[in-house]
Structure formats: C-alpha cells, structure tokens
Scaffold this motif. Structure first.
Motif, short mmCIF file in Angstrom:
data_model
loop_
_atom_site.label_atom_id
_atom_site.label_comp_id
_atom_site.label_asym_id
_atom_site.label_seq_id
_atom_site.Cartn_x
_atom_site.Cartn_y
_atom_site.Cartn_z
N LEU A 86 6.10 83.05 47.47
CA LEU A 86 7.17 83.43 46.86
C LEU A 86 7.36 82.58 45.44
O LEU A 86 8.10 83.21 44.37
CB LEU A 86 8.51 83.24 47.77
CG LEU A 86 9.83 83.75 46.99
CD1 LEU A 86 9.85 85.22 46.59
CD2 LEU A 86 10.79 83.69 48.23
N SER A 114 5.18 82.23 43.57
CA SER A 114 4.28 83.26 42.42
C SER A 114 5.09 84.55 42.25
O SER A 114 5.23 84.92 41.22
CB SER A 114 2.95 83.39 42.85
OG SER A 114 2.25 84.62 42.17
N ALA A 115 5.06 85.29 43.29
CA ALA A 115 5.70 86.61 43.30
C ALA A 115 7.14 86.67 42.83
O ALA A 115 7.53 87.76 41.88
CB ALA A 115 5.84 87.17 44.80
N GLY A 116 8.13 85.88 42.95
CA GLY A 116 9.42 85.69 42.16
C GLY A 116 9.16 85.95 40.86
O GLY A 116 9.72 87.06 40.27
N VAL A 156 6.52 86.16 38.64
CA VAL A 156 5.91 87.15 38.16
C VAL A 156 6.33 88.39 38.40
O VAL A 156 6.50 89.49 37.25
CB VAL A 156 4.48 87.21 38.88
CG1 VAL A 156 3.67 88.37 38.59
CG2 VAL A 156 3.62 86.05 38.65
N ASP A 157 6.92 88.87 39.29
CA ASP A 157 7.68 90.48 39.51
C ASP A 157 8.87 90.65 38.69
O ASP A 157 9.02 91.47 38.10
CB ASP A 157 7.72 90.55 41.14
CG ASP A 157 7.69 92.13 41.28
OD1 ASP A 157 6.71 92.93 40.62
OD2 ASP A 157 8.59 92.73 41.92
N TYR A 158 9.54 89.49 38.53
CA TYR A 158 10.90 89.50 37.82
C TYR A 158 10.51 89.69 36.33
O TYR A 158 11.03 90.69 35.64
CB TYR A 158 11.61 88.00 37.75
CG TYR A 158 12.79 88.08 36.85
CD1 TYR A 158 14.08 88.67 37.37
CD2 TYR A 158 12.65 87.49 35.75
CE1 TYR A 158 15.05 88.56 36.53
CE2 TYR A 158 13.78 87.56 34.72
CZ TYR A 158 14.87 88.00 35.43
OH TYR A 158 16.04 88.23 34.45
N ASN A 160 7.65 90.92 35.23
CA ASN A 160 6.67 92.03 34.92
C ASN A 160 7.74 93.33 35.06
O ASN A 160 7.51 94.31 34.38
CB ASN A 160 5.85 92.01 36.09
CG ASN A 160 4.89 93.00 35.68
OD1 ASN A 160 4.30 93.19 34.58
ND2 ASN A 160 4.85 94.10 36.43
N ASN A 161 9.05 93.25 35.56
CA ASN A 161 9.98 94.25 35.57
C ASN A 161 10.46 94.40 34.12
O ASN A 161 11.17 95.74 33.96
CB ASN A 161 11.01 93.86 36.31
CG ASN A 161 10.90 94.17 37.73
OD1 ASN A 161 9.89 94.86 38.31
ND2 ASN A 161 11.80 93.91 38.81
N ARG A 221 5.72 98.42 33.27
CA ARG A 221 6.53 98.84 34.50
C ARG A 221 7.71 99.83 33.88
O ARG A 221 8.22 100.68 34.78
CB ARG A 221 7.09 97.50 35.09
CG ARG A 221 7.87 97.75 36.43
CD ARG A 221 6.92 98.20 37.53
NE ARG A 221 7.93 98.20 38.57
CZ ARG A 221 7.46 99.00 39.70
NH1 ARG A 221 6.42 99.61 39.86
NH2 ARG A 221 8.04 98.98 40.73
N ILE A 261 12.75 81.99 39.95
CA ILE A 261 13.32 83.31 39.48
C ILE A 261 14.50 82.97 38.42
O ILE A 261 14.35 83.66 37.30
CB ILE A 261 14.00 84.26 40.55
CG1 ILE A 261 12.86 84.43 41.44
CG2 ILE A 261 14.36 85.55 39.95
CD1 ILE A 261 13.32 85.22 43.01
#
Lengths: 190, 190
Positions: B8, B10-12, B14-16, B18-19, B24, B171
């Motif tokens: 999390l 990384s994913a937090g 990165v995905d935030y 990248n949105n 996207r 995040i």
C-alpha cells in the motif's frame, strides 16, 4: 480482476487487512502472543484467464486463478472498474455462484458495486458506490434502480454485501471488517 | 521494489497520482479541456532483477527495469520495507547516483526513509517515517542520528526529499505533490 480496475481499490483493503495476518506479523517480528491471536489470511487473485492483468496503474498483475478454477472462498472483494464494462460470462457465473453460497460475503469498493449490479446479486440491497459515478449515472438515466444506492456514507453493510464509496473508503470498510472479525488486541496493535 | 515491501505504500501514492494523468482521464472519458491540462505520467517499477517481486501482499509484481537499466527519472518513490533489510549493492548505487542528479526528487513512505538512511542521502535532512518504527529504533539504540527524524508530522518536505509517515500518509504526501506540481483544475476535478 477485470482489466483497468482501480489498483488502490484492491491494494488498500487487501494490504490493510493483511497487516493483521499471522504471516505478516511473523515477518515483522511481532509479539508471539499477538501472532497467536491473528487470523490466517489466504488471498486469491482471480481473473478471466491467467494472463497478467493491467490495473489503472502499477505493475501488471498475474492472477492466481481463473473464475473457473478459483477454490472455495469466504469473501469476495470487488474493486472498481471503468463504468459499464463488458462483463465476461465466466465472471457473471462466478459472481452468481459464489453469492448463492450462504457462507460467502461480498465486499465492494468504489464502482465495484456498479460493476456487480448487472449480475443481480445486489438487487434490493442498500449499497454504497462512488458518489460522482452515482450522480453521473442518475443524471444520464443509466442507474439500476433495483439496487438501493446510498450516496452519503463511506460504507454500508447490508446482509451479505459490504460496500464502500470512493477509492480510499475501501480502507475504512476494511477497518470495520477487522473490528468485526479479528481479535481486538490484533486490531489495536497490528 | 525490495522484497516484502509494503504494497500500500506504493499503490496509494502511485494510483492517487496516476488518477490525474492524461492516460487515466482519457480512459475515464473526462472533459478534453481537463485532459489537456493533465500531466503525462510514466512509471517504472525498478528492482534488483526482472524476477517478479513479492510485496507484503497482493499479486507478484514483475518489475519493468533493474537498478542498472532504469532510464532517467524525475522522481524516485521509495515504499517501506521490513526493518534493517540487507541492501543490494545495485540498489545503493542506484539511490546514490539518482540523488546526485540535481533534477531528481525522492519521495519516501513509511519505513522507506529508514531503508534509505544507510545510503547517506538523507543525512542532515528533516525526514518523516513510521512512528512505531522510529520509537522502536530509538529505544533499541539503532536510530541513525545523522538524519533529523520528525515523529509528529504526516509528511515533511526538505530539499530534494519528501517523506511521509505511516502507510496511508503516503496518499497525503501524494496529494501535496499534486497540489504543487499539477494544474489546479486537474487537482480539483480529477
């Protein structure tokens, strides 16, 4: 895992819950008494085929099972997808069959609930989803009215369906899940 | 990506982040005017070898590059690892070389800053990290005192180092990054 699914919808609750697991607490050299109270969590990542799935971001993700080969589970976590995706027949069959099993609970994050709606399993349930998506679908007359959509809550529990609103509220839903199912000491200290 | 790194972390961010990207927003059928203002983001997932990395949870993650083959970058995001991991020489060289490039900013989440500390790049910086880990290392006399650790902030910016505290504060750090670097309309609407 459907193509383009929102990475954080899955990583948030999965990693949050997994931090409470015996395996993770052991890796972190936690107190053995705490480890003994921790749940054993086994995760399957299920997709149409075993080809790596590309999420909204992040590295590609090799599934562990297909919708046909997935072993019995206690919980199904459905992350959000782009709106109105084409649902593979094997996905619809998987969702309907698992839902028919009384021991299986569904958790949805963000638009994951909107993706599940056409399968019929959410009919007559109170369900949360991404607020912006709910508003857009309502305004464009595309909202499935068999589902009682709840637009003003971070998460909602109704029977076998636990649903969260936008992306990060999936972590709030996971926190409630931990409070309900995990040992109190593990929730407080892990 | 070091083995067992916290998924999390990384994913937090990165995905935030990248949105907010052009790719996207295009996939989500956003307003073309908004897409035009959005950043183009290219992500590399870098590890010791190209073998899939197993994080704290989640599917295995095939890296896109090794520490030797990674192209030039503007930012390096370092997720947390278990405490005191053995640092591969190629990782230390990568970190030190990229830090020496004046155009590269480092972002760390959770214990990622503690993992970077032995490379020396954080010396004399104000840096956030996981509060529990800071406390444990301080009590056991293992804390690197060349770094000015900040235990009471969600995130800290100091020169080329942006650091976040525990997992989900990554995040918050990403949100500040978006406010500083991205178009205001994109931050508010994406």
């Amino acid at each position: 895992l459907l193509p383009d699914y929102q990475w954080l919808d899955s990583a948030g609750p999965v990693d949050y819950l997994n931090n409470h697991s015996q395996a993770r607490l052991t890796a972190m050299n936690s107190d053995p008494k705490l480890i003994a109270k921790a749940p054993i969590l086994t995760w399957y990542y299920v997709a149409t085929t075993l080809d790596p799935v590309r999420a909204s971001s992040g590295p590609t993700q090799p599934p562990t099972h297909t919708f046909e080969t997935c072993p019995p589970v206690n919980y199904v976590l459905m992350p959000g997808t782009l709106l109105n995706p084409t649902l593979p027949p094997s996905f619809v069959k998987f969702v309907q069959e698992r839902y028919a099993d009384p021991s299986v609970t569904f958790l949805t994050v963000c638009t994951g609930s909107l993706t599940l709606a056409p399968t019929g399993i959410l009919d007559h349930h109170r369900v949360a989803s991404n607020k912006g998506a709910l508003k857009y679908l309502a305004q464009s007359g595309q909202l499935n009215h068999k589902v009682h959509w709840v637009g003003d809550r971070r998460w909602v529990k109704d029977g076998k369906v636990w649903s969260a609103a936008g992306i990060t509220s999936g972590i709030d839903l996971a926190a409630e899940f931990a409070r309900v199912y995990f040992d109190k000491d593990v929730v407080e200290k892990a």
